[in-house]
Design an enzyme around this catalytic site. Structure first.
Site, PDB file in Angstrom:
ATOM      1  N   HIS A  95       0.601  -1.360  -0.030  1.00  0.00           N
ATOM      2  CA  HIS A  95      -0.330   0.050   0.288  1.00  0.00           C
ATOM      3  C   HIS A  95       1.046   1.079   0.525  1.00  0.00           C
ATOM      4  O   HIS A  95       0.013   2.227  -0.038  1.00  0.00           O
ATOM      5  CB  HIS A  95      -0.308  -0.130   1.089  1.00  0.00           C
ATOM      6  CG  HIS A  95      -0.625   0.210   3.028  1.00  0.00           C
ATOM      7  ND1 HIS A  95       0.000  -0.711   3.467  1.00  0.00           N
ATOM      8  CD2 HIS A  95      -0.380   1.530   3.261  1.00  0.00           C
ATOM      9  CE1 HIS A  95       0.463  -0.440   4.615  1.00  0.00           C
ATOM     10  NE2 HIS A  95       0.405   1.148   4.306  1.00  0.00           N
ATOM     11  N   ASP A 125       0.010  -7.609   1.467  1.00  0.00           N
ATOM     12  CA  ASP A 125       1.280  -6.377   1.787  1.00  0.00           C
ATOM     13  C   ASP A 125       2.029  -5.694   1.267  1.00  0.00           C
ATOM     14  O   ASP A 125       2.753  -5.137   2.435  1.00  0.00           O
ATOM     15  CB  ASP A 125      -0.089  -5.799   2.826  1.00  0.00           C
ATOM     16  CG  ASP A 125       0.000  -3.994   2.725  1.00  0.00           C
ATOM     17  OD1 ASP A 125       0.138  -3.613   1.904  1.00  0.00           O
ATOM     18  OD2 ASP A 125       0.315  -3.446   3.922  1.00  0.00           O
ATOM     19  N   SER A 197       4.707   2.352   8.278  1.00  0.00           N
ATOM     20  CA  SER A 197       4.020   1.862   7.350  1.00  0.00           C
ATOM     21  C   SER A 197       5.096   0.973   6.613  1.00  0.00           C
ATOM     22  O   SER A 197       5.609   1.742   6.081  1.00  0.00           O
ATOM     23  CB  SER A 197       3.098   1.778   6.416  1.00  0.00           C
ATOM     24  OG  SER A 197       1.804   1.812   7.135  1.00  0.00           O
TER      25      SER A 197
END
Length: 338
Positions: A95, A125, A197
């Protein structure tokens, strides 16, 4: 000096110079520390090992306005990534790079590298990037089977773009179900915020436990419930992306759970007519070996579905009613509804 003022003076000395200053005003007492210095609990060694492997990922996302003659808007994104190979391979979240028009990686030493996407796997992901750099230090992976609830965990990344930051917590849980194939998120209460992230969750030896990916939050900030993709899944996906630039998946047709004390994976359910059913696997069987690898965790079984083409034969050693047997499972194609 009256007695109240004397105590105030001593407390002030204690706050400024330490306990030894107070002791100087009274009878001499031995230091509680054998070497005369306090013992400090620090994770500086772990951080010094892992920090050079954690980078910042800059992304640009261009979007064209639906209005005629309106300029294209470029949005800037910032997240983290982890060097996994001396040749310049970096893992981050999918993402982070999804639909990015440009990517760059900032090394902790300040060097900026243009980056290319080698491959991506939206289902896990994860994405694999490549940079051309020298003297890159890859992170060392921990054995996920040795990670336990209560272990100290450190999150390393670049939250809110303020620069590389380390936060500390513990491993709150090992198995937290997510969207397949991530059915064993590592949960931690180490602070994870926007920008973390793709960053690293490490142990006190500086080894990678997992890649930070998502938080559970009502405010949008860290509330002590964060999740990382476990390192064994990261390694499987990275190896597949290196080799094929994509991740193929197959279907086992069974769900498993880790057996007590890590002695294999218990078959919980078997889908009728699926590959496991055709191989005569049954609920209650304990899978103790897949191929030539011993099974200590349910993910050891689930990982055969990642990177193996449908039709691949996988021998599995099981224990049923106290007796050992070997079954041959031919992996199938993932059903559309999956």
């Amino acid at each position: 000096m009256n007695r109240p003022m004397q105590w105030i003076a001593q407390l002030a000395l204690c706050a400024t110079f330490g306990v030894s200053a107070v002791a100087a005003h009274g009878a001499e007492s031995p230091s509680p520390y054998p070497d005369g210095a306090p013992r400090i609990v620090s994770y500086r060694d772990a951080v010094s090992r892992a920090a050079p492997s954690v980078v910042t990922v800059h992304s640009a996302h261009a979007s064209k306005s639906p209005l005629p003659l309106a300029p294209t808007v470029v949005a800037q994104g910032l997240a983290s990534g982890v060097i996994v190979d001396r040749d310049g391979y970096i893992v981050t979240n999918y993402h982070v790079v999804e639909e990015a028009s440009q990517l760059a990686v900032a090394h902790p030493n300040g060097t900026i590298y243009p980056a290319q996407v080698v491959g991506a796997d939206p289902a896990s992901d994860l994405a694999l990037l490549k940079i051309d750099g020298d003297d890159l230090q890859p992170i060392v992976f921990a054995d996920i089977n040795d990670v336990a609830v209560g272990d100290v965990a450190l999150a390393v990344g670049n939250p809110f773009g303020i620069g590389q930051t380390v936060t500390q917590g513990i491993v709150s849980a090992i198995v937290r179900r997510g969207t397949e194939p991530i059915d064993n998120f590592v949960q931690t209460d180490a602070a994870i915020n926007p920008g973390n992230s793709g960053g690293a969750l490490i142990d006190t030896a500086g080894r990678l436990i997992g890649i930070n990916t998502v938080i559970l939050s009502k405010s949008g900030g860290s509330e002590g419930i964060g999740f990382a993709i476990p390192g064994d899944l990261v390694q499987t996906v990275v190896a597949t992306l290196k080799a094929k630039r994509r991740v193929v998946r197959s279907w086992l047709g069974a769900t498993t759970a880790t057996a007590p004390r890590g002695n294999g994976a218990i078959v919980v359910t078997v889908e009728r007519g699926g590959p496991a059913d055709r191989a005569d696997l049954a609920a209650g069987d304990v899978i103790v070996r897949v191929g030539d690898k011993p099974v200590r965790h349910a993910q050891d079984v689930n990982s055969v579905q990642i990177g193996n083409e449908p039709g691949t034969h996988v021998p599995m050693e099981i224990v049923r009613s106290g007796k050992r047997a070997t079954v041959d499972v031919q992996l199938g194609r993932v059903p559309t509804e999956k």
